[in-house]
Scaffold this active site. Structure first.
Site, PDB file in Angstrom:
ATOM      1  CG  HIS A   1      -0.325   1.082   7.327  1.00  0.00           C
ATOM      2  ND1 HIS A   1       0.667   0.676   8.185  1.00  0.00           N
ATOM      3  CD2 HIS A   1       0.270   1.977   6.483  1.00  0.00           C
ATOM      4  CE1 HIS A   1       1.794   1.296   7.882  1.00  0.00           C
ATOM      5  NE2 HIS A   1       1.589   2.081   6.840  1.00  0.00           N
ATOM      6  CD  GLU A   2      -1.145   2.285   2.754  1.00  0.00           C
ATOM      7  OE1 GLU A   2      -0.819   3.475   2.540  1.00  0.00           O
ATOM      8  OE2 GLU A   2      -0.320   1.408   3.071  1.00  0.00           O
TER       9      GLU A   2
ATOM     10  CB  CYS B   1       5.266   2.302   7.710  1.00  0.00           C
ATOM     11  SG  CYS B   1       4.726   3.821   6.874  1.00  0.00           S
ATOM     12  CG  LEU B   2       6.539   1.176   1.661  1.00  0.00           C
ATOM     13  CD1 LEU B   2       5.910   1.400   0.285  1.00  0.00           C
ATOM     14  CD2 LEU B   2       7.710   0.201   1.562  1.00  0.00           C
TER      15      LEU B   2
ATOM     16  N   GLY C   1       0.840  -1.187   0.000  1.00  0.00           N
ATOM     17  CA  GLY C   1       0.000   0.000   0.000  1.00  0.00           C
ATOM     18  C   GLY C   1       0.874   1.236   0.000  1.00  0.00           C
TER      19      GLY C   1
ATOM     20  CD  GLN D   1       3.208   5.789   2.702  1.00  0.00           C
ATOM     21  OE1 GLN D   1       2.257   5.219   2.208  1.00  0.00           O
ATOM     22  NE2 GLN D   1       4.209   5.133   3.279  1.00  0.00           N
TER      23      GLN D   1
ATOM     24  CG  HIS E   1       0.108   6.703   5.473  1.00  0.00           C
ATOM     25  ND1 HIS E   1       1.235   7.254   6.051  1.00  0.00           N
ATOM     26  CD2 HIS E   1       0.400   5.394   5.269  1.00  0.00           C
ATOM     27  CE1 HIS E   1       2.166   6.314   6.193  1.00  0.00           C
ATOM     28  NE2 HIS E   1       1.683   5.183   5.730  1.00  0.00           N
TER      29      HIS E   1
HETATM   30 ZN    ZN Z   1       2.767   3.459   5.846  1.00  0.00          ZN
END
Ligand code: ZN
Length: 188
Positions: free
Chosen positions: A141-142, A99-100, A46, A51, A145
């Site tokens: 999670h997304e 998480c990226l 995701g 991000q 963000h």
């Molecule tokens: Zn993330």
């Protein structure tokens, strides 16, 4: 299409609520294509607008469940309905999230077991997905963000301490850090 740099925790765009998407135009379509490419290159399951430095309410996701059913799409201006979370502590074996925008370590976090996602696709059509398990986790999670919340903001004390340590060691937690999938080594 292009792989975009992914902002790292501390960059203000990750910690502020994003704004609704108002127009689906060529620019937005290009952004979504780039977000898919970036997510796949990372690789990740995701990726949300903030991000990649875009403070808009959209995210892309890509996940195949236990029955080999693929879920891949973009959620524009999503709404998310979440079942209440368990009061049991998170299980490090089955509930560790990554998480990226905090690349490398993973930490356990309790999430709601099921969600209903309502969103718009690139054609401007509304759709709904009922999810459970890991897909429900991805959506939570997304969606976070888009409200300027990272999963590391939600961790229990001991894990939060570990996050502080990593942040200090890596020099994160300030504006301007990013990494480029396919170029930067995550494990460095
Ligand atoms: Zn993330």
């Amino acid at each position: 299409m292009a792989v975009l740099p992914i902002r790292i925790s501390g960059d203000p765009v990750l910690h502020s609520p994003a704004s609704p998407v108002t127009t689906i135009d060529d620019e937005l379509r290009r952004l979504v294509a780039d977000m898919f490419e970036t997510m796949d290159a990372a690789p990740g399951v995701g990726l949300a607008g903030p991000q990649v430095g875009v403070p808009l309410r959209l995210f892309v996701y890509s996940w195949t469940d236990d029955q080999d059913v693929p879920y891949r799409g973009v959620a524009i201006n999503p709404e998310l309905f979440i079942t209440p979370t368990s009061i049991e502590p998170a299980d490090p074996d089955t509930e560790s999230e990554g998480c990226l925008s905090f690349p490398g370590p993973r930490f356990p976090l309790v999430r709601g077991a099921a969600t209903i996602l309502r969103a718009t696709d690139l054609d401007g059509s509304a759709y709904q997905i009922e999810a459970s398990g890991w897909l429900a986790r991805i959506f939570q999670h997304e969606f976070d963000h888009l409200d300027g919340v990272l999963y590391i903001d939600r961790l229990d004390k001991a894990y939060a301490k570990a996050v502080t340590k990593v942040t200090r060691k890596k020099g994160w937690g300030v504006e301007g850090n990013a990494w480029l999938p396919g170029v930067d080594d995550l494990d460095a």
